[in-house]
Motif scaffolding. Structure first.
Motif, mmCIF file in Angstrom:
data_model
loop_
_atom_site.group_PDB
_atom_site.id
_atom_site.type_symbol
_atom_site.label_atom_id
_atom_site.label_comp_id
_atom_site.label_asym_id
_atom_site.label_seq_id
_atom_site.Cartn_x
_atom_site.Cartn_y
_atom_site.Cartn_z
ATOM 1 N N LEU B 491 10.649 -73.436 -57.172
ATOM 2 C CA LEU B 491 11.370 -74.593 -57.725
ATOM 3 C C LEU B 491 11.694 -74.330 -59.185
ATOM 4 O O LEU B 491 10.806 -73.987 -59.977
ATOM 5 N N HIS B 492 12.951 -74.479 -59.498
ATOM 6 C CA HIS B 492 13.357 -74.288 -60.889
ATOM 7 C C HIS B 492 12.816 -75.450 -61.718
ATOM 8 O O HIS B 492 12.918 -76.605 -61.304
ATOM 9 N N ALA B 493 12.211 -75.143 -62.867
ATOM 10 C CA ALA B 493 11.575 -76.182 -63.682
ATOM 11 C C ALA B 493 12.075 -76.101 -65.117
ATOM 12 O O ALA B 493 12.447 -75.029 -65.606
ATOM 13 N N THR B 494 12.087 -77.249 -65.746
ATOM 14 C CA THR B 494 12.389 -77.311 -67.179
ATOM 15 C C THR B 494 11.064 -77.565 -67.897
ATOM 16 O O THR B 494 10.366 -78.540 -67.590
ATOM 17 N N VAL B 495 10.725 -76.675 -68.790
ATOM 18 C CA VAL B 495 9.393 -76.718 -69.410
ATOM 19 C C VAL B 495 9.561 -76.942 -70.918
ATOM 20 O O VAL B 495 10.346 -76.252 -71.578
ATOM 21 N N TRP B 536 10.672 -56.270 -62.558
ATOM 22 C CA TRP B 536 10.267 -57.665 -62.680
ATOM 23 C C TRP B 536 9.146 -57.770 -63.709
ATOM 24 O O TRP B 536 8.329 -56.850 -63.872
ATOM 25 N N ALA B 537 9.147 -58.865 -64.431
ATOM 26 C CA ALA B 537 8.099 -59.125 -65.417
ATOM 27 C C ALA B 537 7.960 -60.633 -65.527
ATOM 28 O O ALA B 537 8.968 -61.344 -65.587
ATOM 29 N N ARG B 538 6.753 -61.107 -65.530
ATOM 30 C CA ARG B 538 6.569 -62.562 -65.528
ATOM 31 C C ARG B 538 5.253 -62.974 -66.148
ATOM 32 O O ARG B 538 4.323 -62.156 -66.246
ATOM 33 N N GLU B 539 5.194 -64.193 -66.542
ATOM 34 C CA GLU B 539 3.958 -64.808 -67.020
ATOM 35 C C GLU B 539 3.575 -65.912 -66.057
ATOM 36 O O GLU B 539 4.422 -66.718 -65.679
ATOM 37 N N GLU B 540 2.330 -65.913 -65.679
ATOM 38 C CA GLU B 540 1.881 -66.942 -64.741
ATOM 39 C C GLU B 540 0.916 -67.888 -65.441
ATOM 40 O O GLU B 540 0.015 -67.448 -66.172
ATOM 41 N N TYR B 554 -0.791 -76.410 -59.947
ATOM 42 C CA TYR B 554 0.412 -75.632 -59.633
ATOM 43 C C TYR B 554 0.357 -74.284 -60.335
ATOM 44 O O TYR B 554 -0.332 -74.121 -61.345
ATOM 45 N N ARG B 555 1.127 -73.375 -59.797
ATOM 46 C CA ARG B 555 1.335 -72.107 -60.492
ATOM 47 C C ARG B 555 2.735 -72.143 -61.091
ATOM 48 O O ARG B 555 3.728 -72.268 -60.377
ATOM 49 N N LEU B 556 2.747 -72.047 -62.418
ATOM 50 C CA LEU B 556 4.007 -72.061 -63.154
ATOM 51 C C LEU B 556 4.320 -70.624 -63.561
ATOM 52 O O LEU B 556 3.440 -69.916 -64.075
ATOM 53 N N VAL B 557 5.533 -70.215 -63.345
ATOM 54 C CA VAL B 557 5.911 -68.821 -63.607
ATOM 55 C C VAL B 557 7.061 -68.794 -64.601
ATOM 56 O O VAL B 557 8.028 -69.545 -64.456
ATOM 57 N N HIS B 558 6.918 -67.942 -65.595
ATOM 58 C CA HIS B 558 7.994 -67.723 -66.544
ATOM 59 C C HIS B 558 8.565 -66.335 -66.295
ATOM 60 O O HIS B 558 7.868 -65.325 -66.462
ATOM 61 N N ASP B 559 9.813 -66.299 -65.870
ATOM 62 C CA ASP B 559 10.462 -65.018 -65.615
ATOM 63 C C ASP B 559 10.873 -64.417 -66.954
ATOM 64 O O ASP B 559 11.791 -64.922 -67.604
ATOM 65 N N LEU B 561 12.320 -61.634 -67.691
ATOM 66 C CA LEU B 561 13.613 -60.940 -67.735
ATOM 67 C C LEU B 561 14.770 -61.934 -67.716
ATOM 68 O O LEU B 561 15.742 -61.785 -68.445
ATOM 69 N N GLY B 562 14.641 -62.963 -66.897
ATOM 70 C CA GLY B 562 15.711 -63.953 -66.800
ATOM 71 C C GLY B 562 15.529 -65.114 -67.752
ATOM 72 O O GLY B 562 16.484 -65.799 -68.089
ATOM 73 N N GLY B 563 14.305 -65.373 -68.163
ATOM 74 C CA GLY B 563 14.029 -66.455 -69.090
ATOM 75 C C GLY B 563 13.805 -67.795 -68.429
ATOM 76 O O GLY B 563 13.521 -68.782 -69.113
ATOM 77 N N ALA B 564 13.915 -67.884 -67.111
ATOM 78 C CA ALA B 564 13.786 -69.179 -66.442
ATOM 79 C C ALA B 564 12.323 -69.468 -66.095
ATOM 80 O O ALA B 564 11.488 -68.562 -66.033
ATOM 81 N N TRP B 565 12.057 -70.768 -65.889
ATOM 82 C CA TRP B 565 10.722 -71.205 -65.474
ATOM 83 C C TRP B 565 10.791 -71.691 -64.029
ATOM 84 O O TRP B 565 11.760 -72.320 -63.626
ATOM 85 N N PHE B 566 9.729 -71.393 -63.309
ATOM 86 C CA PHE B 566 9.691 -71.801 -61.904
ATOM 87 C C PHE B 566 8.300 -72.340 -61.567
ATOM 88 O O PHE B 566 7.302 -71.879 -62.110
ATOM 89 N N ILE B 567 8.284 -73.291 -60.669
ATOM 90 C CA ILE B 567 7.019 -73.684 -60.025
ATOM 91 C C ILE B 567 6.937 -72.855 -58.747
ATOM 92 O O ILE B 567 7.738 -73.032 -57.831
ATOM 93 N N GLU B 568 6.004 -71.934 -58.711
ATOM 94 C CA GLU B 568 5.961 -71.017 -57.571
ATOM 95 C C GLU B 568 5.204 -71.601 -56.383
ATOM 96 O O GLU B 568 5.529 -71.303 -55.228
ATOM 97 N N GLY B 569 4.214 -72.409 -56.676
ATOM 98 C CA GLY B 569 3.445 -72.955 -55.561
ATOM 99 C C GLY B 569 2.385 -73.902 -56.046
ATOM 100 O O GLY B 569 2.262 -74.166 -57.251
#
Lengths: 300, 572
Positions: B491-495, B536-540, B554-559, B561-569
């Motif tokens: 899920l794309h998230a705004t953080v 791929w490179a990310r921060e969890e 939740y697990r929040l992921v910061h991509d 390389l792309g700069g986007a934030w996601f809720i992974e699960g």
């Protein structure tokens, strides 16, 4: 001609006298097509298998074979941990299991960490990229309606797939993961469907498990458990532990986030209904902890 | 040493009737030649009775309305020949492939296995009938006598040792000359027959009674050999054949098939023939290959497409892309673009079975499900079906072994489920050797009882669990493992960040997942595959958010390389 008093009507306060010869002999029950209750065989108690979590086994005696078991609870309440533990125990017993994943939510790494033998697990990922979806026209619509339609499609897939799996037979555990479905969609499953599932699974040795936010199968389920994460106690028990329910954020702002670690969640399991013991279960509950896969690494 | 001979009379018609059994009650003629110069090549008895004879033109034959005319098919004849050899091979390994319609086999030593010679002969007759062939079977002490008797006497004939002359005597001399001769051989044999006819030797008895020396003076060694054969005293060295295990059936269609239902009807017939052939050889199928030749007529493509859409065969480009892991594979693999541009005429599907199976109904259902999911996309003019033979599985289920799904039933169930959810959505998991998210692939699910553990090890474990199931199981899984439930796609998230740490999360797609971050742990930085295109490179982050039912993790992921934030699960 002899007479005999064969019945007394207390309500009317009078005796009714019949001619004994005119009264027909009462037919045996077997001839009339009704089996007397005394001859009814008692349904044997279902075989119980370990759930993979000792505390749950203490609470319920395990998971019943040939019955429907419901595991319900909100998000982060440990439902999936219990499901994976049950799958792990079943696959380690040498049984084949099937997981009908309505939301395509299974994390393979978590399953492997829980000890599930992946080659013995049939994973069915219900979701959008089904053939039906492929042929459908792509029209723009509002997200809510689209989400509702997707949930209905997924639900339909789940029910059809479950029917096929139960008909095929031979699985030790068939699990339906409806945990992420909207409750209103899950409640639309007709009771007749659950009744059909129950009848299909009854003569088999399959454990039919469902994961859902709320109980939905009604009286068709033999065992209903409700899980709830123990409020504020599901984080690390280290001195840096934080209870989000009790401590405001400002009080723990000095704790650096990289010094914290999610290593376990404490879960309270409550037995809502059990048709196996033939008596009210009361409010039996146990607590257990589910540990993260990396917690043991840290401890080691 | 006894020999048997199996002969298929009127082979072209027999091959046709094997492919189309419903024609057995009709008058049938087989045509040979290129249109419009087709001539009648062979006819069955009913056609002969109404005056149809080989050599007539197609136009002449067509005057008879009740006559079924079919072109001669090399495919059908080769299938019938293969079935004949399968029939003989199911009795004896020493088989000589004498002609396309004749097979000789050595029966030495078979009496202890199958019973006396008449019983063997009758069993051969019945087995050939099971394979769709009406044959003559003859058993005799010499191969030549059996050969002559099979070609001349209908049904089952058993000739006792030393009494060959009696049954063979009345047979015409023409019986001694095989059908499939070259032009030179045919000319010689016709000359010889004419000579014998002039001498009045019109049957084998008359030929056998001719004086040896006189015959030798006039016809040489060939004449003597003919006479020995007529007497049943010629010796024939059997040349055993080792046929390759090829199981193929094919059918050419006079009119293209457009609907899948009649195709299923024909497939059923081919599958039954294949399964019968496999069964007589005590084999099972490990793989089925279906090849359909399609009719893309030049200049009629649009019309054909309309026809296809109206009649029910959807085009290939409408079908979802198939993958090999599901068990079905297209051979050669092609994509939709290639298909539509080159208009290839062959449509191949391969059905790989997890275990050797032999059930025509199951195969038909699997092929039907596969063709429904991957329709051929054009009218079908030829069907070719081949089976890869394998030894049938021999598994003994243990009394104390946990039940497992029946392989045939499971295969059908999996095919049906694949039709509901998609082919790449069913199977078992295989973790890949990578830290990349979603580092797994779907594999075909096979319910084999023995997979990793040896039989001994499993028995030991089963015994141990039988004795103390609770002890062992509870000891194995003492604590549960916190599981992650993934959102696919994430899920794309705004953080909103506070001191470079997530402080507030909003997820547009899921209303539950938003609010102040109550607790957080992280970041855990991981990256990989930097040497490849898909680096791929990310921060969890592990975060806790308040929702209506309490607090969820939740697990929040910061991509990175792309700069986007996601809720992974969510942790559950």
């Amino acid at each position: 001609m002899s007479t005999a008093v064969v019945s007394t009507s207390a309500a009317l306060g009078r005796h009714i006298v019949f001619d004994a010869e005119a009264v027909p002999e009462p037919r045996p029950f077997s001839m009339s097509g009704v089996t007397p209750a005394s001859r009814l065989s008692v349904r044997p108690a279902p075989e119980m298998v370990p759930s993979g979590i000792a505390a749950i086994d203490e609470l319920t005696g395990g998971l019943p074979r040939g019955c429907l078991t419901e595991i319900c609870g909100p998000a982060s309440s440990g439902r999936t941990a219990l499901l994976l533990a049950a799958l792990s125990a079943a696959t380690q017993r040498g049984e084949f299991c099937a997981l009908v994943d309505a939301s395509d939510a299974l994390d393979p790494q978590s399953a492997a960490a829980a000890g599930v033998q992946l080659e013995r697990l049939l994973w069915i990922r219900c979701g959008e990229s089904s053939p039906q979806k492929h042929f459908s026209t792509r029209q723009k619509s509002d997200s809510t309606r689209k989400e509702g339609r997707n949930a209905e499609n997924r639900l339909e897939q789940v029910l059809r797939v479950t029917d096929l799996l139960l008909e095929s037979g031979g699985f030790g555990v068939v699990a339906l993961d409806l945990a992420d479905l909207p409750p209103q969609a899950a409640r639309r499953i007709p009771l007749a469907t659950w009744f059909r599932f129950r009848r299909a699974v009854e003569p088999t040795s399959t454990v039919l498990l469902t994961l859902e936010p709320q109980p939905i199968a009604g009286s068709c389920s033999s065992l209903v458990m409700k899980l709830q994460a123990d409020s504020g106690c599901y984080l690390s028990k280290s001195p840096l532990a934080f209870s989000p329910g009790r401590i405001p954020i400002t009080e723990i702002s000095h704790v650096p986030s990289h010094a914290q670690l999610l290593d376990e969640i404490e879960i309270k399991a409550e037995l809502i209904r059990s048709r196996l013991e033939r008596k009210p279960v009361g409010s039996a509950a146990v607590a257990f902890a589910s540990r993260t896969a990396w917690a043991d690494v840290k401890a080691g | 040493m006894p020999f048997a001979c199996i002969y298929v009379p009127n082979f072209p018609v027999a091959a046709l009737l094997r492919a189309e059994p419903e024609l057995r009650t009709q008058a049938v003629a087989v045509l040979e030649g290129k249109p419009p110069l087709e001539k009648v090549w062979a006819v069955n008895e009913k056609a002969g009775r109404i005056g149809i004879a080989p050599g007539m033109t197609k136009a002449q034959a067509q005057l008879c309305s009740e006559l079924a005319l079919r072109p001669r098919s090399a495919l059908q004849e080769s299938s019938a020949h293969a079935a004949l050899l399968d029939c003989t091979q199911s009795f004896s390994p020493r088989v000589e492939d004498s002609a396309c319609d004749t097979a000789l086999l050595d029966l030495a030593g078979l009496e202890s296995l199958f019973g006396p010679l008449p019983t063997i002969a009758h069993r051969m007759f019945r087995r050939a009938a099971d394979l769709g062939l009406v044959v003559n079977v003859a058993v005799a002490a010499s191969a030549d006598a059996a050969w002559l008797a099979a070609r001349g006497l209908p049904g089952v004939t058993v000739i006792p040792l030393g009494k060959e002359a009696e049954p063979l005597g009345p047979l015409p001399v023409e019986v001694m000359f095989a059908d499939g001769l070259t032009a030179t051989q045919k000319e010689k044999s016709e000359q010889l027959l004419a000579t014998l006819d002039r001498w009045g030797a019109r049957n084998l008895r008359a030929l056998a009674a001719l004086p040896d020396v006189a015959l030798s003076e006039r016809l040489g060694q060939a004449g003597l050999r003919l006479q020995q054969r007529a007497r049943g005293t010629a010796s024939h060295t059997l040349v055993p054949l080792e046929p390759a295990l090829v199981f193929e059936e094919a059918m050419e269609l006079e009119h293209p098939i457009v609907l899948l239902e009649p195709l299923a009807f024909l497939l059923n017939r081919l599958l039954e023939q294949l399964c019968n052939r496999l069964a007589v050889r005590a084999l099972a199928a490990q793989e089925l290959r279906l090849t359909l030749e399609l009719d893309y007529r030049a200049g009629a493509s649009d019309e054909s497409d309309d026809l296809i859409e109206n009649r029910g065969i959807p085009r290939e480009s409408d079908a979802p892309h198939q993958e090999e892991k599901s068990g079905f594979a297209q051979n050669p693999p092609h994509n939709n673009q290639h298909f539509s541009s080159t208009r290839q005429n062959r449509f191949c599907r391969t059905l790989r079975l997890p275990l050797p199976m032999l059930d025509a109904k199951l195969f038909l259902k699997l092929l039907q499900l596969d063709l429904n999911a991957h329709p051929p996309g054009a009218p079908i003019v030829k069907i070719h079906l081949a089976a890869e033979p394998s030894r049938p599985r021999s598994a003994q289920g243990g009394l104390f072994r946990p039940p497992s799904p029946e392989p045939e039933k499971l295969e059908l169930t999996l095919a049906r489920i694949a039709g509901i959810v998609g082919e790449n959505k069913v199977g078992s998991l295989e973790l890949l050797d990578t830290y990349r998210p979603e580092g797994f692939r779907m594999r075909r699910f096979v319910a084999e009882a023995e997979q990793k553990k040896s039989a001994t090890g499993q028995k030991h474990d089963a015994d141990q669990k039988l004795n103390s199931p609770w002890l062992t199981d509870t000891a194995e899984t003492k604590s549960a493992i916190t599981a992650l439930r993934l959102f696919r796609p994430p899920l794309h998230a705004t953080v909103t960040l506070h001191d470079s740490q997530p402080a507030f999360v909003v997820c547009a797609k899921k209303k539950d997942v938003q609010g102040d971050v109550l607790w957080k742990a992280g970041p855990w930085r991981i990256s990989g595959d930097w040497w490849e295109r898909e680096a791929w490179a990310r921060e969890e982050w592990d975060i806790a958010l308040q929702n209506e039912n309490g607090v969820a993790l939740y697990r929040l992921v910061h991509d990175l390389l792309g700069g986007a934030w996601f809720i992974e699960g969510t942790y559950d």
